[in-house]
Motif scaffolding. Sequence first.
Motif, mmCIF file in Angstrom:
data_model
loop_
_atom_site.group_PDB
_atom_site.id
_atom_site.type_symbol
_atom_site.label_atom_id
_atom_site.label_comp_id
_atom_site.label_asym_id
_atom_site.label_seq_id
_atom_site.Cartn_x
_atom_site.Cartn_y
_atom_site.Cartn_z
ATOM 1 N N THR A 8 0.905 -1.238 0.045
ATOM 2 C CA THR A 8 0.015 0.072 0.031
ATOM 3 C C THR A 8 0.863 1.227 -0.127
ATOM 4 N N SER A 11 2.077 1.721 -3.675
ATOM 5 C CA SER A 11 1.347 1.614 -4.646
ATOM 6 C C SER A 11 0.682 2.912 -5.038
ATOM 7 N N SER A 12 0.404 3.386 -6.104
ATOM 8 C CA SER A 12 -0.362 4.714 -6.420
ATOM 9 C C SER A 12 -1.941 4.089 -6.826
ATOM 10 N N ASN A 13 -2.158 2.917 -6.559
ATOM 11 C CA ASN A 13 -3.605 2.800 -6.995
ATOM 12 C C ASN A 13 -4.631 3.556 -6.088
ATOM 13 N N LEU A 16 -7.074 1.087 -1.590
ATOM 14 C CA LEU A 16 -6.289 0.657 -0.506
ATOM 15 C C LEU A 16 -6.740 -0.299 0.472
ATOM 16 N N ASN A 47 -1.732 7.793 1.295
ATOM 17 C CA ASN A 47 -2.656 8.725 0.296
ATOM 18 C C ASN A 47 -1.764 10.055 -0.077
ATOM 19 N N LYS A 50 0.315 8.760 -2.764
ATOM 20 C CA LYS A 50 -0.677 8.299 -3.997
ATOM 21 C C LYS A 50 -0.961 9.662 -4.774
ATOM 22 N N ASP A 51 -1.302 10.643 -4.055
ATOM 23 C CA ASP A 51 -1.720 12.133 -4.679
ATOM 24 C C ASP A 51 -0.446 12.699 -5.276
ATOM 25 N N LYS A 53 1.890 10.818 -6.694
ATOM 26 C CA LYS A 53 2.157 9.960 -7.816
ATOM 27 C C LYS A 53 1.009 10.174 -8.972
ATOM 28 N N ARG A 54 -0.274 10.500 -8.449
ATOM 29 C CA ARG A 54 -1.368 10.643 -9.462
ATOM 30 C C ARG A 54 -0.994 12.089 -10.452
#
Length: 681
Positions: A8, A11-13, A16, A47, A50-51, A53-54
């Motif tokens: 998690t 990952s950038s999915n 989660l 998170n 993830k932001d 990376k997005r």
Amino acid sequence: MIHDILFTLFSSNAELPIENFTIPEVASTFLHPGEVKILEELIRIANQYKDIKRFVQQYGTVTAGLLKPKQQKPTEEPLLQGLYLQAFVDGLELVVKPYRDLVVELEAKYLSRPHLSLMFIFHQVSQYRPLFDFLLQLISGVVTQRIHGCALLPYLQQYCLHGNDANYQAVKTIQKSIYAIFLKQLYGWLLHGKFVDQYGEFFIQQMESLPKASITTHSGGIGTQRAASVNTCSDSASINSELWRYEIRHEMLPYYFPASWAEKVLFVGQTVLMFNFDPRQHNAERRSGERKQSNKGAARLVATKDSLWGTQEHELFRKFHQLQCDENLSVTKFEHLVDEIKEKVTQHMSVIVIEEAALVRQLRLMKDFFLLGRGELFFTFLEQTQSLKLLIGRDITDGTTRDLNRALQLAANSLNVGEELEQFSFELPGNDELRSKCYDSKSAIGHIVLKYKVQWPLHLLFSPKVLDRYNEMFRFLLRIKKLQHDLVHVWSYQREKRIRHNQDVVQLRNKLMFLVNNLQYYLQVDVLESQFAVLMATVTNPSKPADFERIQRAHTIYQANVLSLCFLLNNSTAGTDPSAALGMTTMDAGIIQIQENPVLTILDSILSIVDRFCSFCVDCEDPMTKIQRQEFTRYEQGFMSHVDSLLKLLIGLKAGPSSAPLSQLLLRLDFNHWFSMQVNE
């Protein structure tokens, strides 16, 4: 579970699955309350990553125009794509790379030691939480402010001084990535006159198009048109279409770079661009093709191209690379490097301008034609246009331009002026394209444009705006010259008719001739000749080496002084430096507002009275009728009233910086206070 947590964090999915462990029913069964809190903190870090990376995935690949990212919100407008945004994303990738490496390392440790605790994982990755907060703040500012291109540099500079060392190093890493693009564009422009900027990100931009009135190519020329001259005109058109497309976009210029530095950059690039149009290169290619000596011709061509930088380009490239490698931004180093390049360019340009382009001869031609230095030529030209009524009393037609050029050619032939005239011709643009700011007239004199075929490489000195200002002076001086010519014809007409009863008309004509002649003398001698002598002293000064920048500055001051002393600058600039009044730099100048000058307003009224009076004298009976007497009285009273206003205004302006020429004008117009006493009576 630990492996899921590590996955998690890496990952950038969008989903989660580890969040399922924080559900109260599950957490109360399998986890300690303290572990739940740690898990929630890890999810926040995941998170954040993830932001980031997005954003990297959205703008990590440059595409043409606007790109709608895959994960973009429906209401969010995409950012403008560009190399600087790509560099910003690349910098973010470098900043978060240690975090990814850490997660991979933790996974390896977990595989070798499966009993690692959740607290150990949290202790290792929690150090990146402040950094991620800071990076998300940077990203939010770029998105909300829609920062584009060079504007990213000052934006990052605001965050450069930071107490947190990790945040400071992050900004420096992103800055270095962006400065690589900036320095590549700067290097290409300064050394080669071109740069890659398909997304409009550099602080030097290309304009859409040139105004038609500013094109300085030779059209409708006089004399024989040979193939060589046609090629020269085509080259001149391509130079102007390319050279003057560039301008400074100050909103894109980083605030820590002064505007004077940006002007130097623009000037150097335009000068180098001028060398790219060197006609000597084309001649060498043509000669090498005709003689079939490709090896020798190629050698000469390479020598010509390398004559500007030679072996110095490698050293300059090293200095640019050093700027890119410097950890801290040094504006002084940027300024010194641009000054060094500018000195080399101006020295090379000076040699070509002085020795090969015959600058002194071209400046004299500009004075002889644009500033009516050859008075006999234009007096003869006015004689030729008198019968056709080309300059006044006739609307502009398609054949007016041809007739004006024919009249100038006949006048030149009668005075044995031939070769010099090939660089000049008249043009009458449409009413919507050009209207003189001085005159509200439908006649040709308010629209006439004297076109000048600029010799390479003088395009930098005689820019389209410079030629526009020369044409304003030309129209003003030509109007006065024509009225002087018309008054001479009135004198001749009255002498032939032996007018006896209309002595008042003769007296008013003498007053008008006195004022116009002295105004003409003031403009030609006290202003133009004296200012041109100052310009020539600077250009031909043997004690100082040739310097194109100094020549260009002297010419700018010369033109500004002439415009000021000819009252062609607005009254808001009174008492200031004329070149500053024009908003001029060494390269350019702002728009001239002439309609607001009070002296010019009064002169325009006086000249209009002279114009109408000349027409009145031709139709006036001897003696005058009652209606003619009333009309004459309006002319006389209007003239004396305007002269009184003019003298009072000149007396007030005499205390300004241009007191010496204005004192000469006052002395000539009001010698022994003759006009003043006439008004008081």
